[in-house]
Design an enzyme around this catalytic site. Structure first.
Site, mmCIF file in Angstrom:
data_model
loop_
_atom_site.group_PDB
_atom_site.id
_atom_site.type_symbol
_atom_site.label_atom_id
_atom_site.label_comp_id
_atom_site.label_asym_id
_atom_site.label_seq_id
_atom_site.Cartn_x
_atom_site.Cartn_y
_atom_site.Cartn_z
ATOM 1 C CG HIS A 251 2.949 -0.171 -5.847
ATOM 2 N ND1 HIS A 251 3.347 -0.998 -4.825
ATOM 3 C CD2 HIS A 251 4.039 0.569 -6.181
ATOM 4 C CE1 HIS A 251 4.635 -0.766 -4.564
ATOM 5 N NE2 HIS A 251 5.070 0.169 -5.378
ATOM 6 C CG HIS B 255 8.510 -0.839 -2.546
ATOM 7 N ND1 HIS B 255 8.342 0.259 -1.738
ATOM 8 C CD2 HIS B 255 8.150 -0.465 -3.785
ATOM 9 C CE1 HIS B 255 7.883 1.255 -2.472
ATOM 10 N NE2 HIS B 255 7.756 0.855 -3.714
#
Lengths: 330, 209
Positions: free
Chosen positions: A57, A219
Protein backbone atom coordinates in the site's frame (compact mmCIF):
# COMPACT_ATOMS: atom_id res chain seq x y z
CA UNK A 1 4.59 -12.03 -13.35
CA UNK A 2 6.74 -9.10 -14.41
CA UNK A 3 8.00 -7.00 -11.50
CA UNK A 4 11.05 -5.01 -10.50
CA UNK A 5 11.99 -7.19 -7.56
CA UNK A 6 14.98 -9.31 -6.58
CA UNK A 7 13.31 -12.22 -4.83
CA UNK A 8 9.72 -12.80 -3.81
CA UNK A 9 10.58 -13.29 -0.15
CA UNK A 10 12.80 -10.19 -0.01
CA UNK A 11 10.17 -7.75 -1.27
CA UNK A 12 8.96 -6.39 2.06
CA UNK A 13 12.33 -5.99 3.76
CA UNK A 14 14.09 -4.43 0.77
CA UNK A 15 11.16 -2.03 0.33
CA UNK A 16 11.40 -0.94 3.98
CA UNK A 17 15.19 -0.62 3.82
CA UNK A 18 14.87 1.49 0.68
CA UNK A 19 12.29 3.73 2.31
CA UNK A 20 14.52 4.27 5.35
CA UNK A 21 17.55 4.99 3.14
CA UNK A 22 15.51 7.67 1.37
CA UNK A 23 15.40 9.63 4.62
CA UNK A 24 18.21 8.24 6.79
CA UNK A 25 18.30 11.23 9.11
CA UNK A 26 14.59 10.96 9.84
CA UNK A 27 13.70 7.25 9.74
CA UNK A 28 15.09 4.05 11.18
CA UNK A 29 14.22 0.38 10.88
CA UNK A 30 14.08 -1.87 13.93
CA UNK A 31 16.32 -4.94 13.73
CA UNK A 32 13.46 -7.26 14.71
CA UNK A 33 11.61 -6.86 11.43
CA UNK A 34 9.92 -4.50 9.01
CA UNK A 35 9.14 -1.85 11.59
CA UNK A 36 9.82 1.80 10.70
CA UNK A 37 10.26 4.38 13.46
CA UNK A 38 11.36 7.99 13.62
CA UNK A 39 15.13 8.31 13.88
CA UNK A 40 14.61 10.62 16.85
CA UNK A 41 12.07 9.52 19.43
CA UNK A 42 9.54 12.18 20.43
CA UNK A 43 9.50 13.60 23.96
CA UNK A 44 7.99 11.52 26.77
CA UNK A 45 5.08 13.89 27.34
CA UNK A 46 3.63 13.36 23.85
CA UNK A 47 1.43 10.50 22.70
CA UNK A 48 3.06 8.19 20.13
CA UNK A 49 1.10 6.93 17.11
CA UNK A 50 1.56 3.42 15.73
CA UNK A 51 -0.06 2.12 12.56
CA UNK A 52 0.62 -0.62 10.10
CA UNK A 53 -0.83 -3.27 7.91
CA UNK A 54 0.10 -5.42 4.98
CA UNK A 55 2.76 -4.22 2.54
CA UNK A 56 1.74 -3.25 -0.99
CA UNK A 57 0.00 0.00 0.00
CA UNK A 58 3.04 2.26 -0.26
CA UNK A 59 3.58 4.96 0.73
CA UNK A 60 1.22 3.72 3.47
CA UNK A 61 2.15 3.33 6.18
CA UNK A 62 5.93 3.71 6.49
CA UNK A 63 5.93 6.80 4.29
CA UNK A 64 3.84 8.62 6.86
CA UNK A 65 6.28 8.17 9.73
CA UNK A 66 7.76 11.48 10.78
CA UNK A 67 7.12 14.72 12.61
CA UNK A 68 3.42 15.58 12.75
CA UNK A 69 2.21 12.12 11.78
CA UNK A 70 3.15 8.56 12.82
CA UNK A 71 5.89 7.49 15.21
CA UNK A 72 5.96 3.92 13.96
CA UNK A 73 4.61 1.85 11.09
CA UNK A 74 4.68 -1.94 11.12
CA UNK A 75 4.66 -3.66 7.73
CA UNK A 76 3.41 -7.19 7.24
CA UNK A 77 3.86 -9.38 4.20
CA UNK A 78 2.20 -8.05 1.04
CA UNK A 79 -1.53 -7.62 1.75
CA UNK A 80 -1.16 -9.47 5.06
CA UNK A 81 -1.41 -7.96 8.50
CA UNK A 82 1.83 -7.80 10.51
CA UNK A 83 2.07 -10.23 13.41
CA UNK A 84 1.49 -9.32 17.09
CA UNK A 85 5.14 -9.76 18.12
CA UNK A 86 6.33 -7.22 15.54
CA UNK A 87 3.54 -4.76 16.38
CA UNK A 88 4.47 -5.15 20.05
CA UNK A 89 8.13 -4.39 19.27
CA UNK A 90 7.00 -1.25 17.46
CA UNK A 91 4.80 -0.14 20.34
CA UNK A 92 7.63 -0.76 22.82
CA UNK A 93 10.13 1.16 20.71
CA UNK A 94 8.09 4.36 20.54
CA UNK A 95 6.04 4.19 23.77
CA UNK A 96 6.11 7.37 25.85
CA UNK A 97 4.80 8.26 29.30
CA UNK A 98 1.80 9.87 27.58
CA UNK A 99 0.91 6.57 25.93
CA UNK A 100 0.47 5.02 22.50
CA UNK A 101 -2.45 5.17 20.11
CA UNK A 102 -2.67 2.45 17.46
CA UNK A 103 -4.47 3.31 14.24
CA UNK A 104 -5.85 0.11 12.74
CA UNK A 105 -7.70 -0.40 9.46
CA UNK A 106 -10.84 -2.48 9.80
CA UNK A 107 -9.82 -5.88 8.50
CA UNK A 108 -10.27 -8.98 10.62
CA UNK A 109 -6.55 -9.79 10.38
CA UNK A 110 -5.32 -6.31 11.27
CA UNK A 111 -7.76 -6.00 14.16
CA UNK A 112 -6.90 -9.44 15.61
CA UNK A 113 -3.12 -8.96 15.35
CA UNK A 114 -3.23 -5.44 16.80
CA UNK A 115 -5.52 -6.61 19.63
CA UNK A 116 -3.07 -9.36 20.56
CA UNK A 117 -0.16 -6.88 20.44
CA UNK A 118 -2.08 -4.38 22.58
CA UNK A 119 -2.75 -7.15 25.13
CA UNK A 120 0.98 -7.88 25.19
CA UNK A 121 1.81 -4.16 25.66
CA UNK A 122 -0.81 -3.84 28.40
CA UNK A 123 0.83 -6.76 30.23
CA UNK A 124 4.05 -4.71 30.31
CA UNK A 125 2.23 -1.67 31.72
CA UNK A 126 2.47 0.37 28.52
CA UNK A 127 -0.44 2.78 28.26
CA UNK A 128 -1.97 1.90 24.91
CA UNK A 129 -5.29 2.32 23.15
CA UNK A 130 -6.50 1.97 19.58
CA UNK A 131 -8.95 3.22 17.00
CA UNK A 132 -10.30 1.29 14.02
CA UNK A 133 -10.73 3.17 10.74
CA UNK A 134 -13.71 2.13 8.59
CA UNK A 135 -14.18 4.76 5.89
CA UNK A 136 -15.12 2.60 2.88
CA UNK A 137 -18.76 3.25 1.94
CA UNK A 138 -18.65 0.54 -0.75
CA UNK A 139 -19.36 -2.18 1.75
CA UNK A 140 -22.24 -2.33 4.12
CA UNK A 141 -21.75 -1.66 7.79
CA UNK A 142 -24.11 -4.01 9.51
CA UNK A 143 -24.33 -6.80 12.04
CA UNK A 144 -24.03 -9.17 9.12
CA UNK A 145 -20.65 -8.06 7.89
CA UNK A 146 -17.28 -7.43 9.50
CA UNK A 147 -18.10 -3.74 9.07
CA UNK A 148 -16.75 -1.24 6.65
CA UNK A 149 -13.13 -1.54 5.53
CA UNK A 150 -10.43 0.94 6.38
CA UNK A 151 -8.94 2.50 3.25
CA UNK A 152 -7.41 5.82 2.10
CA UNK A 153 -9.18 7.88 4.77
CA UNK A 154 -6.71 6.33 7.22
CA UNK A 155 -4.05 8.78 5.98
CA UNK A 156 -6.17 11.69 7.20
CA UNK A 157 -6.48 10.00 10.60
CA UNK A 158 -2.65 9.78 10.68
CA UNK A 159 -2.37 13.45 9.74
CA UNK A 160 -4.87 14.90 12.17
CA UNK A 161 -4.28 12.61 15.17
CA UNK A 162 -0.54 13.10 14.56
CA UNK A 163 -0.93 16.87 14.76
CA UNK A 164 -2.97 16.54 17.94
CA UNK A 165 -0.30 14.34 19.54
CA UNK A 166 2.37 16.85 18.55
CA UNK A 167 0.47 19.54 20.51
CA UNK A 168 0.97 17.49 23.66
CA UNK A 169 -2.64 16.35 24.00
CA UNK A 170 -3.47 13.41 26.27
CA UNK A 171 -4.06 9.88 24.95
CA UNK A 172 -7.80 10.36 25.51
CA UNK A 173 -7.78 13.61 23.54
CA UNK A 174 -5.75 12.17 20.67
CA UNK A 175 -8.07 9.18 20.52
CA UNK A 176 -11.12 11.47 20.56
CA UNK A 177 -9.88 13.51 17.59
CA UNK A 178 -9.00 10.31 15.69
CA UNK A 179 -12.55 9.10 16.33
CA UNK A 180 -13.85 12.43 15.09
CA UNK A 181 -11.96 12.04 11.81
CA UNK A 182 -13.26 8.49 11.46
CA UNK A 183 -16.83 9.73 12.00
CA UNK A 184 -16.42 12.34 9.26
CA UNK A 185 -14.35 10.64 6.57
CA UNK A 186 -15.75 8.53 3.74
CA UNK A 187 -14.06 6.80 0.80
CA UNK A 188 -14.96 4.70 -2.19
CA UNK A 189 -12.70 3.13 -4.80
CA UNK A 190 -12.71 1.31 -8.11
CA UNK A 191 -10.30 -0.60 -10.35
CA UNK A 192 -9.82 -1.01 -14.07
CA UNK A 193 -7.04 -3.59 -13.87
CA UNK A 194 -5.86 -6.02 -11.17
CA UNK A 195 -2.69 -6.43 -9.14
CA UNK A 196 -0.42 -9.39 -8.48
CA UNK A 197 0.81 -10.30 -5.00
CA UNK A 198 4.46 -11.31 -5.60
CA UNK A 199 4.13 -14.54 -3.60
CA UNK A 200 1.00 -15.51 -5.57
CA UNK A 201 2.60 -14.81 -8.95
CA UNK A 202 -0.68 -14.14 -10.72
CA UNK A 203 -3.40 -11.49 -10.48
CA UNK A 204 -5.83 -11.80 -7.57
CA UNK A 205 -8.78 -11.22 -9.89
CA UNK A 206 -9.47 -10.68 -13.55
CA UNK A 207 -11.33 -7.97 -15.39
CA UNK A 208 -12.36 -8.09 -19.02
CA UNK A 209 -10.95 -5.40 -21.32
CA UNK A 210 -14.17 -3.36 -21.10
CA UNK A 211 -15.00 -4.12 -17.45
CA UNK A 212 -14.39 -2.27 -14.15
CA UNK A 213 -14.93 -3.23 -10.51
CA UNK A 214 -16.76 -0.59 -8.50
CA UNK A 215 -16.25 -0.42 -4.76
CA UNK A 216 -13.06 -2.47 -4.79
CA UNK A 217 -11.01 -2.82 -1.61
CA UNK A 218 -7.32 -2.00 -1.35
CA UNK A 219 -6.34 -5.66 -1.64
CA UNK A 220 -8.14 -6.14 -4.91
CA UNK A 221 -10.98 -7.81 -3.07
CA UNK A 222 -14.31 -7.63 -4.86
CA UNK A 223 -16.42 -4.51 -4.45
CA UNK A 224 -20.11 -3.80 -4.91
CA UNK A 225 -20.40 -4.77 -8.55
CA UNK A 226 -18.80 -4.99 -11.96
CA UNK A 227 -19.91 -2.88 -14.87
CA UNK A 228 -18.87 -1.86 -18.36
CA UNK A 229 -16.26 0.84 -18.36
CA UNK A 230 -17.68 4.35 -18.60
CA UNK A 231 -16.10 7.80 -18.85
CA UNK A 232 -13.92 9.09 -15.99
CA UNK A 233 -16.64 11.61 -15.09
CA UNK A 234 -19.36 8.97 -14.97
CA UNK A 235 -17.31 6.67 -12.77
CA UNK A 236 -16.27 9.52 -10.46
CA UNK A 237 -19.94 10.50 -10.18
CA UNK A 238 -20.90 6.94 -9.19
CA UNK A 239 -18.35 6.97 -6.36
CA UNK A 240 -19.12 10.52 -5.24
CA UNK A 241 -22.88 9.95 -5.17
CA UNK A 242 -22.41 7.00 -2.84
CA UNK A 243 -20.16 9.07 -0.53
CA UNK A 244 -22.44 12.13 -0.56
CA UNK A 245 -25.46 9.94 0.26
CA UNK A 246 -23.73 8.49 3.31
CA UNK A 247 -23.32 11.59 5.46
CA UNK A 248 -24.51 15.13 4.89
CA UNK A 249 -21.79 17.26 3.30
CA UNK A 250 -24.04 20.09 2.10
CA UNK A 251 -22.74 23.51 3.08
CA UNK A 252 -19.71 21.98 4.77
CA UNK A 253 -16.01 22.37 4.08
CA UNK A 254 -14.16 19.23 3.06
CA UNK A 255 -10.74 17.86 2.27
CA UNK A 256 -10.81 15.92 -1.01
CA UNK A 257 -8.37 13.11 -1.65
CA UNK A 258 -8.10 11.71 -5.18
CA UNK A 259 -5.99 8.64 -4.50
CA UNK A 260 -4.30 6.53 -7.15
CA UNK A 261 -4.30 2.75 -6.63
CA UNK A 262 -0.72 2.33 -7.84
CA UNK A 263 -0.73 2.19 -11.64
CA UNK A 264 -2.99 5.12 -12.42
CA UNK A 265 -1.24 8.00 -14.16
CA UNK A 266 -1.53 11.41 -12.53
CA UNK A 267 -2.98 12.54 -15.85
CA UNK A 268 -6.07 10.44 -15.15
CA UNK A 269 -6.25 11.46 -11.48
CA UNK A 270 -6.29 15.12 -12.54
CA UNK A 271 -9.03 14.41 -15.10
CA UNK A 272 -11.04 12.89 -12.26
CA UNK A 273 -10.30 15.81 -9.96
CA UNK A 274 -11.47 18.21 -12.66
CA UNK A 275 -14.91 16.61 -12.47
CA UNK A 276 -14.91 16.16 -8.69
CA UNK A 277 -14.32 19.85 -7.99
CA UNK A 278 -17.11 20.99 -10.31
CA UNK A 279 -19.51 18.35 -9.06
CA UNK A 280 -18.90 19.21 -5.40
CA UNK A 281 -19.33 22.93 -6.11
CA UNK A 282 -22.68 22.19 -7.76
CA UNK A 283 -23.68 20.05 -4.79
CA UNK A 284 -22.99 22.91 -2.39
CA UNK A 285 -19.88 21.33 -0.83
CA UNK A 286 -16.99 23.69 -0.23
CA UNK A 287 -13.51 22.29 -0.90
CA UNK A 288 -11.01 23.46 1.73
CA UNK A 289 -8.06 21.53 0.33
CA UNK A 290 -7.36 18.82 -2.24
CA UNK A 291 -4.79 16.02 -2.28
CA UNK A 292 -4.13 14.27 -5.60
CA UNK A 293 -1.65 11.41 -5.73
CA UNK A 294 -0.74 7.94 -4.53
CA UNK A 295 -1.36 7.71 -0.79
CA UNK A 296 -2.91 4.28 -0.24
CA UNK A 297 -2.12 2.00 -3.14
CA UNK A 298 -2.72 -1.63 -4.08
CA UNK A 299 0.59 -2.57 -5.68
CA UNK A 300 0.10 -2.06 -9.44
CA UNK A 301 -3.67 -1.99 -9.50
CA UNK A 302 -5.02 0.67 -11.84
CA UNK A 303 -7.94 2.65 -10.48
CA UNK A 304 -8.58 5.29 -7.89
CA UNK A 305 -10.48 6.12 -4.74
CA UNK A 306 -12.18 9.31 -3.66
CA UNK A 307 -12.15 10.43 -0.04
CA UNK A 308 -14.08 13.30 1.52
CA UNK A 309 -13.37 14.50 5.05
CA UNK A 310 -15.94 16.83 6.59
CA UNK A 311 -14.15 19.52 8.57
CA UNK A 312 -14.80 21.66 11.61
CA UNK A 313 -12.48 24.33 13.02
CA UNK A 314 -10.48 21.86 15.12
CA UNK A 315 -9.93 19.42 12.24
CA UNK A 316 -9.02 22.28 9.89
CA UNK A 317 -6.37 23.60 12.24
CA UNK A 318 -4.86 20.14 12.78
CA UNK A 319 -4.98 19.36 9.05
CA UNK A 320 -2.99 22.55 8.40
CA UNK A 321 -0.42 21.81 11.13
CA UNK A 322 3.16 21.04 9.99
CA UNK A 323 4.10 17.53 8.91
CA UNK A 324 7.43 16.22 7.68
CA UNK A 325 7.25 12.67 6.39
CA UNK A 326 8.55 11.09 3.17
CA UNK A 327 5.07 11.00 1.63
CA UNK A 328 3.38 14.05 3.12
CA UNK A 329 4.87 17.41 3.99
CA UNK A 330 3.04 20.47 5.13
CA UNK B 1 -1.82 -40.21 20.84
CA UNK B 2 1.75 -39.72 22.08
CA UNK B 3 4.32 -36.98 21.52
CA UNK B 4 5.77 -38.82 18.52
CA UNK B 5 2.38 -38.88 16.82
CA UNK B 6 1.75 -35.22 17.72
CA UNK B 7 5.06 -34.23 16.11
CA UNK B 8 4.26 -36.43 13.10
CA UNK B 9 0.87 -34.76 12.84
CA UNK B 10 2.36 -31.26 12.90
CA UNK B 11 4.81 -32.29 10.18
CA UNK B 12 1.92 -33.82 8.22
CA UNK B 13 -0.11 -30.60 8.50
CA UNK B 14 2.87 -28.64 7.17
CA UNK B 15 3.16 -31.05 4.24
CA UNK B 16 -0.57 -30.96 3.50
CA UNK B 17 -0.74 -27.15 3.65
CA UNK B 18 2.24 -26.91 1.30
CA UNK B 19 0.58 -29.34 -1.13
CA UNK B 20 -2.73 -27.48 -1.03
CA UNK B 21 -1.23 -23.97 -0.87
CA UNK B 22 -2.38 -22.94 -4.34
CA UNK B 23 -5.84 -24.43 -3.88
CA UNK B 24 -6.37 -22.61 -0.56
CA UNK B 25 -5.13 -19.38 -2.12
CA UNK B 26 -7.47 -19.85 -5.07
CA UNK B 27 -10.44 -20.38 -2.72
CA UNK B 28 -9.44 -17.20 -0.89
CA UNK B 29 -9.10 -15.32 -4.17
CA UNK B 30 -12.73 -16.03 -4.91
CA UNK B 31 -14.18 -14.58 -1.71
CA UNK B 32 -11.31 -13.00 0.20
CA UNK B 33 -7.92 -11.49 -0.45
CA UNK B 34 -6.14 -14.50 -1.86
CA UNK B 35 -3.45 -15.15 0.71
CA UNK B 36 -4.72 -17.98 2.92
CA UNK B 37 -2.53 -20.69 1.40
CA UNK B 38 0.51 -18.43 1.16
CA UNK B 39 0.23 -17.30 4.79
CA UNK B 40 -0.39 -20.76 6.26
CA UNK B 41 2.41 -22.25 4.21
CA UNK B 42 4.84 -19.58 5.45
CA UNK B 43 3.74 -20.24 9.04
CA UNK B 44 3.86 -24.03 8.95
CA UNK B 45 7.21 -23.98 7.15
CA UNK B 46 8.66 -22.06 10.07
CA UNK B 47 6.91 -24.44 12.51
CA UNK B 48 8.51 -27.35 10.68
CA UNK B 49 11.94 -25.80 11.11
CA UNK B 50 11.27 -25.53 14.85
CA UNK B 51 10.03 -29.10 15.25
CA UNK B 52 13.41 -30.61 16.26
CA UNK B 53 13.55 -28.22 19.23
CA UNK B 54 10.20 -29.59 20.45
CA UNK B 55 11.28 -33.24 20.37
CA UNK B 56 11.72 -33.81 24.12
CA UNK B 57 8.90 -31.53 25.25
CA UNK B 58 5.48 -32.54 26.58
CA UNK B 59 2.44 -32.25 24.30
CA UNK B 60 1.25 -29.07 25.99
CA UNK B 61 4.58 -27.37 25.34
CA UNK B 62 4.67 -28.62 21.75
CA UNK B 63 1.21 -27.29 20.93
CA UNK B 64 1.94 -24.01 22.66
CA UNK B 65 5.20 -23.69 20.73
CA UNK B 66 3.36 -24.34 17.47
CA UNK B 67 0.74 -21.72 18.37
CA UNK B 68 3.32 -19.08 19.28
CA UNK B 69 5.21 -19.73 16.06
CA UNK B 70 2.02 -19.44 13.98
CA UNK B 71 1.03 -16.17 15.66
CA UNK B 72 4.43 -14.68 14.87
CA UNK B 73 4.71 -15.87 11.26
CA UNK B 74 1.29 -16.26 9.59
CA UNK B 75 -0.25 -12.80 9.87
CA UNK B 76 -3.70 -12.06 8.50
CA UNK B 77 -6.66 -13.34 10.47
CA UNK B 78 -5.65 -16.98 10.35
CA UNK B 79 -2.40 -16.39 12.30
CA UNK B 80 -4.05 -15.17 15.52
CA UNK B 81 -6.92 -17.65 15.08
CA UNK B 82 -4.93 -20.85 14.48
CA UNK B 83 -2.20 -19.62 16.83
CA UNK B 84 -4.71 -19.10 19.62
CA UNK B 85 -6.27 -22.51 18.86
CA UNK B 86 -2.96 -24.35 19.24
CA UNK B 87 -1.98 -22.36 22.35
CA UNK B 88 -5.34 -23.05 24.04
CA UNK B 89 -5.11 -26.75 23.14
CA UNK B 90 -1.60 -26.71 24.59
CA UNK B 91 -2.93 -25.32 27.89
CA UNK B 92 -5.16 -28.35 28.48
CA UNK B 93 -2.39 -30.80 27.52
CA UNK B 94 0.16 -29.30 29.89
CA UNK B 95 2.60 -31.91 31.25
CA UNK B 96 1.11 -34.76 29.19
CA UNK B 97 3.16 -37.09 27.03
CA UNK B 98 0.18 -39.11 25.86
CA UNK B 99 -3.39 -38.04 25.07
CA UNK B 100 -6.40 -40.27 25.72
CA UNK B 101 -9.46 -39.91 23.51
CA UNK B 102 -10.97 -37.68 26.21
CA UNK B 103 -7.80 -35.53 26.32
CA UNK B 104 -7.89 -35.15 22.56
CA UNK B 105 -11.53 -34.04 22.71
CA UNK B 106 -10.74 -31.58 25.51
CA UNK B 107 -7.87 -30.14 23.45
CA UNK B 108 -10.07 -29.74 20.39
CA UNK B 109 -12.77 -28.13 22.52
CA UNK B 110 -10.27 -25.63 23.93
CA UNK B 111 -9.00 -24.88 20.41
CA UNK B 112 -12.52 -24.26 19.10
CA UNK B 113 -13.38 -22.02 22.05
CA UNK B 114 -10.13 -20.12 21.54
CA UNK B 115 -11.09 -19.38 17.93
CA UNK B 116 -14.60 -18.32 18.97
CA UNK B 117 -13.14 -15.98 21.59
CA UNK B 118 -10.41 -14.42 19.44
CA UNK B 119 -12.57 -14.10 16.32
CA UNK B 120 -15.78 -13.19 18.19
CA UNK B 121 -17.46 -15.70 15.91
CA UNK B 122 -19.95 -18.54 16.11
CA UNK B 123 -20.96 -21.42 13.85
CA UNK B 124 -22.87 -20.59 10.67
CA UNK B 125 -20.87 -17.50 9.64
CA UNK B 126 -18.85 -19.22 6.89
CA UNK B 127 -15.59 -19.57 8.81
CA UNK B 128 -13.25 -22.29 10.07
CA UNK B 129 -15.77 -22.87 12.87
CA UNK B 130 -18.17 -24.46 10.37
CA UNK B 131 -15.71 -27.33 10.01
CA UNK B 132 -14.40 -27.39 13.58
CA UNK B 133 -17.64 -27.14 15.59
CA UNK B 134 -19.40 -30.11 13.93
CA UNK B 135 -16.12 -32.04 14.03
CA UNK B 136 -15.81 -31.51 17.78
CA UNK B 137 -19.46 -32.49 18.34
CA UNK B 138 -19.13 -35.70 16.29
CA UNK B 139 -15.85 -36.61 18.02
CA UNK B 140 -17.32 -36.00 21.46
CA UNK B 141 -20.51 -37.95 20.66
CA UNK B 142 -18.41 -40.84 19.39
CA UNK B 143 -16.23 -40.94 22.50
CA UNK B 144 -19.23 -40.60 24.81
CA UNK B 145 -20.82 -43.49 22.90
CA UNK B 146 -17.79 -45.68 23.61
CA UNK B 147 -15.88 -45.35 20.33
CA UNK B 148 -12.07 -45.33 20.32
CA UNK B 149 -10.16 -42.19 19.25
CA UNK B 150 -9.61 -43.33 15.65
CA UNK B 151 -13.28 -44.13 15.02
CA UNK B 152 -14.52 -41.04 16.83
CA UNK B 153 -12.05 -38.83 14.97
CA UNK B 154 -13.15 -40.44 11.67
CA UNK B 155 -16.69 -39.26 12.52
CA UNK B 156 -15.24 -35.85 13.29
CA UNK B 157 -13.44 -35.65 9.94
CA UNK B 158 -16.65 -36.66 8.13
CA UNK B 159 -18.54 -33.95 9.99
CA UNK B 160 -15.85 -31.39 9.12
CA UNK B 161 -16.01 -32.37 5.44
CA UNK B 162 -19.79 -31.89 5.52
CA UNK B 163 -19.19 -28.58 7.26
CA UNK B 164 -16.92 -27.46 4.42
CA UNK B 165 -19.66 -28.39 1.93
CA UNK B 166 -22.16 -26.52 4.09
CA UNK B 167 -20.07 -23.32 3.80
CA UNK B 168 -20.93 -23.31 0.08
CA UNK B 169 -24.61 -22.89 0.95
CA UNK B 170 -24.37 -20.01 3.40
CA UNK B 171 -23.63 -16.30 3.19
CA UNK B 172 -20.53 -15.11 5.03
CA UNK B 173 -21.15 -12.74 7.93
CA UNK B 174 -17.62 -12.71 9.36
CA UNK B 175 -14.29 -11.98 7.75
CA UNK B 176 -13.63 -10.40 4.40
CA UNK B 177 -16.10 -12.60 2.50
CA UNK B 178 -18.94 -10.96 4.45
CA UNK B 179 -18.81 -7.93 2.17
CA UNK B 180 -19.84 -10.06 -0.77
CA UNK B 181 -23.16 -10.98 0.83
CA UNK B 182 -25.00 -13.32 -1.58
CA UNK B 183 -21.99 -13.32 -3.91
CA UNK B 184 -20.25 -15.50 -1.33
CA UNK B 185 -22.80 -18.27 -1.99
CA UNK B 186 -21.46 -21.28 -3.87
CA UNK B 187 -17.91 -20.76 -2.64
CA UNK B 188 -16.38 -22.99 0.01
CA UNK B 189 -14.65 -21.23 2.85
CA UNK B 190 -10.84 -21.43 2.74
CA UNK B 191 -10.54 -21.37 6.55
CA UNK B 192 -13.00 -24.25 6.95
CA UNK B 193 -11.02 -26.11 4.28
CA UNK B 194 -7.67 -25.70 6.02
CA UNK B 195 -9.32 -26.75 9.31
CA UNK B 196 -10.52 -29.93 7.61
CA UNK B 197 -6.94 -30.64 6.47
CA UNK B 198 -5.65 -30.34 10.03
CA UNK B 199 -8.21 -32.86 11.30
CA UNK B 200 -7.58 -35.21 8.36
CA UNK B 201 -3.86 -35.31 9.05
CA UNK B 202 -4.50 -36.19 12.71
CA UNK B 203 -6.59 -39.15 11.57
CA UNK B 204 -4.01 -40.23 8.98
CA UNK B 205 -1.22 -40.15 11.54
CA UNK B 206 -3.28 -42.14 14.04
CA UNK B 207 -4.08 -44.77 11.42
CA UNK B 208 -0.39 -45.30 10.62
CA UNK B 209 0.40 -48.00 13.13
Amino acid sequence: MKKLINAVDAVEEQMILGLVKSAPDKLAKLDCGNVVVRAKKKSADKVALVSGGGSGHEPAHGGFVGAGMLDCAVAGAVFTSPTPDKIFEGIKAVATDAGVLCIVKNYTGDVLNFEMAIDMAGDEDIKVDHVVVNDDVAVQDSLYTTGRRGVAGTILVHKIAGAKAEEGASLEEVKAVAEKVIANVRTMGMAISPCTVPAAGKPGFELAEDEVEIGIGIHGEPGTHREKIATADEIAKTLLDKILADIDYKGREVVVMVNGMGATPLMELYIINNFVQDYLAAAGVKVYDTMVGNYMTSIEMAGFSLTLLRLDDELKKLYDAPADTPALKR
Amino acid sequence: MDTKKILARIAAIAKKIEAEKDFLTQLDNEIGDGDHGINLSRGFKSVEEKLPTFADKDIGAILKGVGTQLVSTVGGASGPLYGTAFMKAGNVCKGKFELTAEDFAAALEAAVNGIKMRGKAVEGEKTMLDALCPAYKALKDGIDGGKNLIDALADGVDAAAKGVEYTKTIIATKGRASYLKERSLGHQDPGATSSLYMLQTALEVLREA
